[in-house]
Motif scaffolding. Structure first.
Motif, PDB file in Angstrom:
ATOM      1  N   ILE A  28       0.831  -1.198   0.000  1.00 34.89           N
ATOM      2  CA  ILE A  28       0.000   0.000   0.000  1.00 34.89           C
ATOM      3  C   ILE A  28       0.868   1.252   0.000  1.00 34.89           C
ATOM      4  O   ILE A  28       0.606   2.220  -0.716  1.00 34.89           O
ATOM      5  CB  ILE A  28      -0.958   0.003   1.210  1.00 34.89           C
ATOM      6  CG1 ILE A  28      -2.002  -1.109   1.063  1.00 34.89           C
ATOM      7  CG2 ILE A  28      -1.654   1.351   1.347  1.00 34.89           C
ATOM      8  CD1 ILE A  28      -2.884  -1.287   2.281  1.00 34.89           C
ATOM      9  N   GLY A  29       1.942   1.233   0.794  1.00 34.07           N
ATOM     10  CA  GLY A  29       2.835   2.383   0.849  1.00 34.07           C
ATOM     11  C   GLY A  29       3.485   2.679  -0.488  1.00 34.07           C
ATOM     12  O   GLY A  29       3.588   3.842  -0.908  1.00 34.07           O
ATOM     13  N   ILE A  89      -8.940   7.735  -3.300  1.00 27.05           N
ATOM     14  CA  ILE A  89      -8.880   6.368  -2.775  1.00 27.05           C
ATOM     15  C   ILE A  89     -10.206   6.120  -2.075  1.00 27.05           C
ATOM     16  O   ILE A  89     -10.480   6.690  -1.016  1.00 27.05           O
ATOM     17  CB  ILE A  89      -7.709   6.192  -1.795  1.00 27.05           C
ATOM     18  CG1 ILE A  89      -6.388   6.571  -2.454  1.00 27.05           C
ATOM     19  CG2 ILE A  89      -7.657   4.739  -1.305  1.00 27.05           C
ATOM     20  CD1 ILE A  89      -5.207   6.568  -1.497  1.00 27.05           C
ATOM     21  N   GLN A 103      -3.771   7.855   7.145  1.00 28.72           N
ATOM     22  CA  GLN A 103      -2.651   8.568   6.531  1.00 28.72           C
ATOM     23  C   GLN A 103      -2.911   8.819   5.039  1.00 28.72           C
ATOM     24  O   GLN A 103      -2.438   9.805   4.475  1.00 28.72           O
ATOM     25  CB  GLN A 103      -1.364   7.770   6.714  1.00 28.72           C
ATOM     26  CG  GLN A 103      -0.910   7.649   8.160  1.00 28.72           C
ATOM     27  CD  GLN A 103       0.257   6.703   8.336  1.00 28.72           C
ATOM     28  OE1 GLN A 103       0.966   6.392   7.377  1.00 28.72           O
ATOM     29  NE2 GLN A 103       0.467   6.229   9.549  1.00 28.72           N
ATOM     30  N   LEU A 104      -3.674   7.913   4.406  1.00 26.17           N
ATOM     31  CA  LEU A 104      -3.999   8.046   2.988  1.00 26.17           C
ATOM     32  C   LEU A 104      -5.280   8.844   2.767  1.00 26.17           C
ATOM     33  O   LEU A 104      -5.760   8.955   1.636  1.00 26.17           O
ATOM     34  CB  LEU A 104      -4.135   6.664   2.343  1.00 26.17           C
ATOM     35  CG  LEU A 104      -2.873   6.009   1.782  1.00 26.17           C
ATOM     36  CD1 LEU A 104      -1.789   5.875   2.843  1.00 26.17           C
ATOM     37  CD2 LEU A 104      -3.198   4.635   1.196  1.00 26.17           C
ATOM     38  N   ASP A 105      -5.858   9.376   3.853  1.00 25.83           N
ATOM     39  CA  ASP A 105      -7.105  10.144   3.784  1.00 25.83           C
ATOM     40  C   ASP A 105      -8.237   9.309   3.205  1.00 25.83           C
ATOM     41  O   ASP A 105      -9.004   9.768   2.366  1.00 25.83           O
ATOM     42  CB  ASP A 105      -6.907  11.424   2.969  1.00 25.83           C
ATOM     43  CG  ASP A 105      -8.075  12.393   3.132  1.00 25.83           C
ATOM     44  OD1 ASP A 105      -8.735  12.340   4.189  1.00 25.83           O
ATOM     45  OD2 ASP A 105      -8.342  13.183   2.208  1.00 25.83           O
ATOM     46  N   THR A 106      -8.331   8.067   3.660  1.00 27.47           N
ATOM     47  CA  THR A 106      -9.417   7.196   3.236  1.00 27.47           C
ATOM     48  C   THR A 106      -9.863   6.361   4.429  1.00 27.47           C
ATOM     49  O   THR A 106      -9.485   6.648   5.577  1.00 27.47           O
ATOM     50  CB  THR A 106      -8.994   6.309   2.050  1.00 27.47           C
ATOM     51  OG1 THR A 106     -10.153   5.621   1.541  1.00 27.47           O
ATOM     52  CG2 THR A 106      -7.939   5.291   2.452  1.00 27.47           C
ATOM     53  N   THR A 128      -3.072   3.239   8.576  1.00 29.69           N
ATOM     54  CA  THR A 128      -2.595   3.512   7.215  1.00 29.69           C
ATOM     55  C   THR A 128      -3.665   4.218   6.400  1.00 29.69           C
ATOM     56  O   THR A 128      -3.383   5.161   5.656  1.00 29.69           O
ATOM     57  CB  THR A 128      -2.196   2.194   6.526  1.00 29.69           C
ATOM     58  OG1 THR A 128      -1.148   1.565   7.266  1.00 29.69           O
ATOM     59  CG2 THR A 128      -1.731   2.443   5.096  1.00 29.69           C
ATOM     60  N   GLN A 179       0.229   9.426  -5.771  1.00 29.83           N
ATOM     61  CA  GLN A 179       0.608  10.842  -5.659  1.00 29.83           C
ATOM     62  C   GLN A 179       1.146  11.383  -6.978  1.00 29.83           C
ATOM     63  O   GLN A 179       0.836  12.516  -7.368  1.00 29.83           O
ATOM     64  CB  GLN A 179       1.645  11.008  -4.546  1.00 29.83           C
ATOM     65  CG  GLN A 179       1.083  10.803  -3.145  1.00 29.83           C
ATOM     66  CD  GLN A 179       2.166  10.894  -2.085  1.00 29.83           C
ATOM     67  OE1 GLN A 179       3.176  10.206  -2.160  1.00 29.83           O
ATOM     68  NE2 GLN A 179       1.953  11.734  -1.092  1.00 29.83           N
ATOM     69  N   TYR A 217       0.947   4.085  -2.905  1.00 25.59           N
ATOM     70  CA  TYR A 217       0.588   5.481  -2.622  1.00 25.59           C
ATOM     71  C   TYR A 217       1.526   6.460  -3.315  1.00 25.59           C
ATOM     72  O   TYR A 217       1.120   7.541  -3.745  1.00 25.59           O
ATOM     73  CB  TYR A 217       0.560   5.731  -1.122  1.00 25.59           C
ATOM     74  CG  TYR A 217       0.006   7.088  -0.751  1.00 25.59           C
ATOM     75  CD1 TYR A 217      -1.255   7.489  -1.210  1.00 25.59           C
ATOM     76  CD2 TYR A 217       0.724   7.966   0.043  1.00 25.59           C
ATOM     77  CE1 TYR A 217      -1.780   8.733  -0.884  1.00 25.59           C
ATOM     78  CE2 TYR A 217       0.211   9.212   0.378  1.00 25.59           C
ATOM     79  CZ  TYR A 217      -1.038   9.587  -0.096  1.00 25.59           C
ATOM     80  OH  TYR A 217      -1.552  10.828   0.224  1.00 25.59           O
TER      81      TYR A 217
END
Length: 255
Positions: free
Chosen positions: A153-154, A173, A201-204, A198, A161, A157
């Protein structure tokens, strides 16, 4: 409006293609006009859905060697643009300016014919995944509750971006879907909390629904059937039905 969703995670074996197929089939069975696009050169969805590999595929579609009418196939699970083995060549073939927009350009003339377009991506962050994200309204990330999925996932991301910066600023997302899940294990409970962090942090968000592990998923694929037809009362079938309701609600256009 047409809502385009990519299913992506560069880690293999986490139920990515199963999720894409089940989402497409489930929306189709609910009466939505749905197109499923297989961009994974492994062709798992194309095989399971019963595609005819003697006909043009997503490769010809993206390279303008075939029209939408020539590549779209009707199946009992809905309409599909199947993958071809030669899709993996596109990382080398697509080198000119605008290479990230090939799928979007090919889809734009027919988008209006569908409510949902679901795109399965390869377990890699190359030009196929970038093309899928460039043409999508949102992204669903399937994940297992393990550390390797978090790493995937990281890495994904970073690609998201870059796509937002250069190709598709509106990409969202939609959520993280926990697959092959077993709530009885301590490891899954602990990792579930990490995945929640997580997601923030991903705004989801993590979908409220998680997909329970079951052999019926592999059995349905072997029979070339969607899980709703093969095992309508199974745990993963009920899970995917709940997940699809969440997707419809989060899409915000077919209430």
């Amino acid at each position: 409006m047409t809502y385009v969703i990519s299913i992506a995670n560069q880690k293999g074996g986490i139920g990515k293609s199963t999720t894409a197929q089940s989402l497409g089939a489930g929306l189709f069975l609910k009466g939505y006009k749905t197109l499923l696009i297989d961009l994974d050169p492994q062709r798992n969805i194309s095989y399971t859905i019963g595609a005819d590999f003697t006909k043009p595929t997503a490769y010809e579609f993206m390279t303008k060697r075939a029209t939408a009418e020539e590549v779209i196939q009707d199946t009992p699970q809905g309409k599909v643009i199947p993958a071809g083995e030669n899709l993996s060549n596109l990382d080398l073939e697509l080198t000119s300016t605008g290479k990230e927009y090939k799928l979007k350009e090919a889809l734009d003339p027919i988008k209006k014919d569908y409510d949902y377009i679901i795109i399965d991506t390869p377990p890699a962050l190359g030009i196929l995944t970038v093309n899928a994200l460039t043409t999508s309204d949102s992204l669903i990330i399937p994940s297992q509750a393990d550390i390797y999925s978090l790493q995937g996932i990281g890495q994904l991301y970073k690609t998201i971006q870059a796509v937002r910066m250069y190709c598709n600023s509106k990409l969202k997302i939609q959520g993280i879907l926990l697959t092959k899940h077993n709530t009885r294990t301590i490891l899954n409970r602990d990792m579930g909390e990490l995945i929640e962090d997580t997601a923030k942090q991903l705004d989801t968000e993590v979908y409220q629904t998680f997909i329970r592990e079951s052999v019926v998923v592999r059995e349905a694929q072997a029979k070339k059937q969607d899980i709703f037809t093969y095992a309508p009362n199974s745990n993963p079938t009920q899970d995917y039905l709940s997940f699809i309701e969440e997707v419809i609600e989060r899409s915000g256009i077919h209430e």
